[in-house]
Scaffold this motif. Structure first.
Motif, PDB file in Angstrom:
ATOM      1  N   SER A 184       1.447  40.488   5.012  1.00  8.34           N
ATOM      2  CA  SER A 184       0.294  39.592   5.203  1.00  8.34           C
ATOM      3  C   SER A 184       0.545  38.525   6.251  1.00  8.34           C
ATOM      4  O   SER A 184      -0.405  37.953   6.787  1.00  8.34           O
ATOM      5  N   ILE A 199       6.651  38.421  10.207  1.00  3.56           N
ATOM      6  CA  ILE A 199       7.321  39.601  10.757  1.00  3.56           C
ATOM      7  C   ILE A 199       6.650  40.889  10.263  1.00  3.56           C
ATOM      8  O   ILE A 199       6.462  41.836  11.025  1.00  3.56           O
ATOM      9  N   ASN A 235       1.575  43.498  -0.793  1.00  5.32           N
ATOM     10  CA  ASN A 235       2.192  42.229  -1.233  1.00  5.32           C
ATOM     11  C   ASN A 235       1.236  41.604  -2.236  1.00  5.32           C
ATOM     12  O   ASN A 235       0.290  42.263  -2.686  1.00  5.32           O
ATOM     13  N   ARG A 236       1.498  40.345  -2.628  1.00  2.49           N
ATOM     14  CA  ARG A 236       0.691  39.774  -3.705  1.00  2.49           C
ATOM     15  C   ARG A 236      -0.746  39.501  -3.268  1.00  2.49           C
ATOM     16  O   ARG A 236      -1.685  39.773  -4.001  1.00  2.49           O
ATOM     17  N   ASN A 237      -0.937  38.974  -2.061  1.00  2.00           N
ATOM     18  CA  ASN A 237      -2.278  38.611  -1.593  1.00  2.00           C
ATOM     19  C   ASN A 237      -2.964  39.838  -0.975  1.00  2.00           C
ATOM     20  O   ASN A 237      -2.953  40.041   0.244  1.00  2.00           O
ATOM     21  N   LEU A 281       0.981  43.925  -4.862  1.00  5.21           N
ATOM     22  CA  LEU A 281       2.314  44.229  -5.413  1.00  5.21           C
ATOM     23  C   LEU A 281       3.159  42.964  -5.438  1.00  5.21           C
ATOM     24  O   LEU A 281       3.272  42.268  -4.427  1.00  5.21           O
ATOM     25  N   ASP A 282       3.749  42.687  -6.604  1.00  6.78           N
ATOM     26  CA  ASP A 282       4.773  41.643  -6.691  1.00  6.78           C
ATOM     27  C   ASP A 282       6.113  42.363  -6.719  1.00  6.78           C
ATOM     28  O   ASP A 282       6.464  43.012  -7.717  1.00  6.78           O
ATOM     29  N   ILE A 283       6.869  42.231  -5.633  1.00  6.63           N
ATOM     30  CA  ILE A 283       8.096  43.020  -5.479  1.00  6.63           C
ATOM     31  C   ILE A 283       9.185  42.599  -6.464  1.00  6.63           C
ATOM     32  O   ILE A 283      10.177  43.308  -6.641  1.00  6.63           O
ATOM     33  N   PRO A 300      10.006  43.342   4.563  1.00  7.10           N
ATOM     34  CA  PRO A 300      10.208  41.928   4.910  1.00  7.10           C
ATOM     35  C   PRO A 300       9.767  40.950   3.815  1.00  7.10           C
ATOM     36  O   PRO A 300       9.887  39.727   4.000  1.00  7.10           O
ATOM     37  N   LYS A 303      14.145  38.416  -2.686  1.00  5.56           N
ATOM     38  CA  LYS A 303      14.814  38.980  -1.501  1.00  5.56           C
ATOM     39  C   LYS A 303      15.947  39.942  -1.861  1.00  5.56           C
ATOM     40  O   LYS A 303      16.165  40.913  -1.145  1.00  5.56           O
ATOM     41  N   SER A 335      17.986  40.659   6.197  1.00  7.13           N
ATOM     42  CA  SER A 335      18.836  39.547   5.760  1.00  7.13           C
ATOM     43  C   SER A 335      18.443  38.338   6.609  1.00  7.13           C
ATOM     44  O   SER A 335      17.255  38.066   6.749  1.00  7.13           O
ATOM     45  N   GLY A 380      17.037  35.684  13.398  1.00  4.88           N
ATOM     46  CA  GLY A 380      17.397  34.272  13.557  1.00  4.88           C
ATOM     47  C   GLY A 380      16.214  33.406  13.141  1.00  4.88           C
ATOM     48  O   GLY A 380      15.446  33.790  12.258  1.00  4.88           O
ATOM     49  N   ILE A 429      12.743  32.320  13.327  1.00  8.73           N
ATOM     50  CA  ILE A 429      11.536  32.962  13.838  1.00  8.73           C
ATOM     51  C   ILE A 429      10.324  32.107  13.440  1.00  8.73           C
ATOM     52  O   ILE A 429      10.242  31.657  12.278  1.00  8.73           O
ATOM     53  N   THR A 486       7.357  31.706  11.969  1.00  9.57           N
ATOM     54  CA  THR A 486       6.417  32.346  11.040  1.00  9.57           C
ATOM     55  C   THR A 486       5.948  31.289  10.030  1.00  9.57           C
ATOM     56  O   THR A 486       6.537  30.201   9.952  1.00  9.57           O
ATOM     57  N   TRP A 529       8.205  28.712   7.628  1.00 12.30           N
ATOM     58  CA  TRP A 529       8.735  27.362   7.886  1.00 12.30           C
ATOM     59  C   TRP A 529       7.787  26.281   7.412  1.00 12.30           C
ATOM     60  O   TRP A 529       8.210  25.269   6.858  1.00 12.30           O
TER      61      TRP A 529
HETATM   62  N1  NAP Z   1      11.149  33.362   9.648  1.00  8.86           N
HETATM   63  C1  NAP Z   1      12.458  33.156   9.811  1.00  8.86           C
HETATM   64  O1  NAP Z   1      12.911  32.209  10.493  1.00  8.86           O
HETATM   65  C2  NAP Z   1      13.445  34.088   9.146  1.00  8.86           C
HETATM   66  C3  NAP Z   1      14.816  33.882   9.393  1.00  8.86           C
HETATM   67  C4  NAP Z   1      15.742  34.727   8.789  1.00  8.86           C
HETATM   68  C5  NAP Z   1      15.327  35.744   7.958  1.00  8.86           C
HETATM   69  N2  NAP Z   1      13.987  35.913   7.725  1.00  8.86           N
HETATM   70  C6  NAP Z   1      13.620  36.992   6.813  1.00  8.86           C
HETATM   71  O2  NAP Z   1      12.687  37.887   7.408  1.00  8.86           O
HETATM   72  C7  NAP Z   1      11.802  38.409   6.396  1.00  8.86           C
HETATM   73  C8  NAP Z   1      10.356  38.104   6.771  1.00  8.86           C
HETATM   74  O3  NAP Z   1      10.233  36.704   6.966  1.00  8.86           O
HETATM   75  P1  NAP Z   1       8.863  36.025   7.459  1.00  8.86           P
HETATM   76  O4  NAP Z   1       9.271  34.731   8.091  1.00  8.86           O
HETATM   77  O5  NAP Z   1       8.008  36.983   8.180  1.00  8.86           O
HETATM   78  O6  NAP Z   1       8.205  35.675   6.034  1.00  8.86           O
HETATM   79  P2  NAP Z   1       6.732  35.075   5.686  1.00  8.86           P
HETATM   80  O7  NAP Z   1       5.969  34.753   6.936  1.00  8.86           O
HETATM   81  O8  NAP Z   1       6.977  33.976   4.692  1.00  8.86           O
HETATM   82  O9  NAP Z   1       6.026  36.307   4.955  1.00  8.86           O
HETATM   83  C9  NAP Z   1       6.586  36.780   3.766  1.00  8.86           C
HETATM   84  C10 NAP Z   1       5.810  37.987   3.304  1.00  8.86           C
HETATM   85  O10 NAP Z   1       6.416  38.407   2.080  1.00  8.86           O
HETATM   86  C11 NAP Z   1       5.397  38.540   1.097  1.00  8.86           C
HETATM   87  N3  NAP Z   1       5.972  38.224  -0.208  1.00  8.86           N
HETATM   88  C12 NAP Z   1       6.579  37.071  -0.619  1.00  8.86           C
HETATM   89  N4  NAP Z   1       6.925  37.150  -1.911  1.00  8.86           N
HETATM   90  C13 NAP Z   1       6.530  38.393  -2.335  1.00  8.86           C
HETATM   91  C14 NAP Z   1       6.580  39.068  -3.587  1.00  8.86           C
HETATM   92  N5  NAP Z   1       7.121  38.488  -4.682  1.00  8.86           N
HETATM   93  N6  NAP Z   1       6.082  40.322  -3.664  1.00  8.86           N
HETATM   94  C15 NAP Z   1       5.531  40.916  -2.588  1.00  8.86           C
HETATM   95  N7  NAP Z   1       5.444  40.320  -1.381  1.00  8.86           N
HETATM   96  C16 NAP Z   1       5.935  39.065  -1.260  1.00  8.86           C
HETATM   97  C17 NAP Z   1       4.304  37.561   1.510  1.00  8.86           C
HETATM   98  O11 NAP Z   1       3.011  37.960   0.996  1.00  8.86           O
HETATM   99  P3  NAP Z   1       2.415  37.398  -0.404  1.00  8.86           P
HETATM  100  O12 NAP Z   1       2.784  35.938  -0.466  1.00  8.86           O
HETATM  101  O13 NAP Z   1       0.946  37.664  -0.330  1.00  8.86           O
HETATM  102  O14 NAP Z   1       3.053  38.193  -1.488  1.00  8.86           O
HETATM  103  C18 NAP Z   1       4.346  37.723   3.027  1.00  8.86           C
HETATM  104  O15 NAP Z   1       3.590  38.821   3.423  1.00  8.86           O
HETATM  105  C19 NAP Z   1      12.236  37.727   5.075  1.00  8.86           C
HETATM  106  O16 NAP Z   1      13.187  38.539   4.427  1.00  8.86           O
HETATM  107  C20 NAP Z   1      12.909  36.457   5.559  1.00  8.86           C
HETATM  108  O17 NAP Z   1      13.847  35.921   4.629  1.00  8.86           O
HETATM  109  C21 NAP Z   1      13.042  35.119   8.293  1.00  8.86           C
END
Ligand code: NAP
Length: 248
Positions: free
Chosen positions: A23, A26, A45-47, A67-69, A91, A115, A140, A183, A185, A187, A190
């Protein structure tokens, strides 16, 4: 738009690709990139309402599931419902920030639930339905390569996923299983962690430290995911996409 964003990746045309956590950030960028190459997308995902909106805008067959993972039975049922597919990208994750001394234990536990256990459930039940020539891409984070104060929960979970993924790549061969190490990112993660102004300040400060002079975009990571899906000889790999953060 760069060459790779315009490029068609022939190997994914008409393949069924599952993205859990699509949603925002990444996962969404990965869905958009893969849709340009004609993949069928299954987003979860949830939403689910947000996913249904996204599906309307994508130029390929796209289905959306709530889906709640973190809930094992939901993950098992999800994969039984969607049936066979070719590639899986996971992700989905919650967020946690704070030193060990200041963090409530529940915050760390929640990150581990989404995670670590989330990706564990996705591999455990997804592999029952994935094609033998398919791939799984896990996530990771760069703190596994470079200690950063306040991110020990991410370090622990990310290192566990990287190590487990290499073992799973053996156990589930010939299915390929790789881990992307993003690294910092830009999104919505933050803003969720430190608010709008805090996120802007954090991202700007990090950009000034990085050899490439900027933080990452979701597309930077999505391009890596498409590479891992496409390249049938990359397996058990841990691929860092951090603009050189671990070097400074
Ligand atoms: N952004 C960064 O700087 C960064 C850095 C290092 C690693 N990462 C890793 O890269 C991956 C993606 O990060 P992102 O920044 O793209 O994250 P994000 O923008 O916060 O998006 C997270 C996604 O995960 C879904 N999600 C969260 N909890 C969930 C659950 N219980 N069940 C199902 N879906 C769930 C959310 O949808 P819903 O809320 O609708 O469920 C959303 O679609 C993650 O593993 C993150 O730890 C990110």
């Amino acid at each position: 738009m760069s060459f790779q964003e315009n490029a068609r990746i022939d190997s994914v045309r008409d393949k069924r690709i599952v993205i859990i956590g699509a949603s925002y950030g990444i996962g969404l960028a990965t869905a958009e990139l893969l849709s340009r190459s004609g993949a069928e997308l299954i987003l979860a995902n949830r939403n689910v309402e947000k996913l249904q909106e996204i599906a309307k805008d994508l130029p390929v067959k796209t289905s959306a599931y709530r889906l709640d993972i973190t809930v094992e039975e939901e993950v098992k049922t999800f994969f039984e419902t969607i049936g066979g597919f070719d590639h899986l990208v996971v992700p989905a994750a919650g967020a946690a920030l704070g030193t060990l001394a200041e963090s409530p234990t529940e915050t760390t536990r929640a990150l581990v639930d989404s995670k670590f256990w989330g990706q564990y459930f996705a591999v455990k039940y997804g592999t029952r339905h994935i094609a033998k020539d398919g791939s799984i891409t896990l996530f990771s984070g760069t703190v596994t390569q470079k200690p950063i104060s306040g991110l020990s929960a991410y370090a622990a979970v990310g290192s566990a996923i990287e190590a487990a993924a290499r073992v799973w790549a053996l156990e589930y061969a010939p299915i390929r299983i790789n881990t992307v190490v993003p690294g910092i990112i830009n999104t919505p993660l933050w803003e969720g962690l430190v608010g709008k102004e805090g996120a802007a300040a954090q991202l700007e400060q990090t950009a000034s430290l990085l050899p490439v002079g900027r933080v990452g975009t979701p597309v930077d990571v999505a391009k890596t995911v498409t590479f891992l899906i496409d390249n049938g000889f990359v397996n058990g790999a841990t691929v860092v996409v951090d603009g050189g953060h671990r070097l400074v």
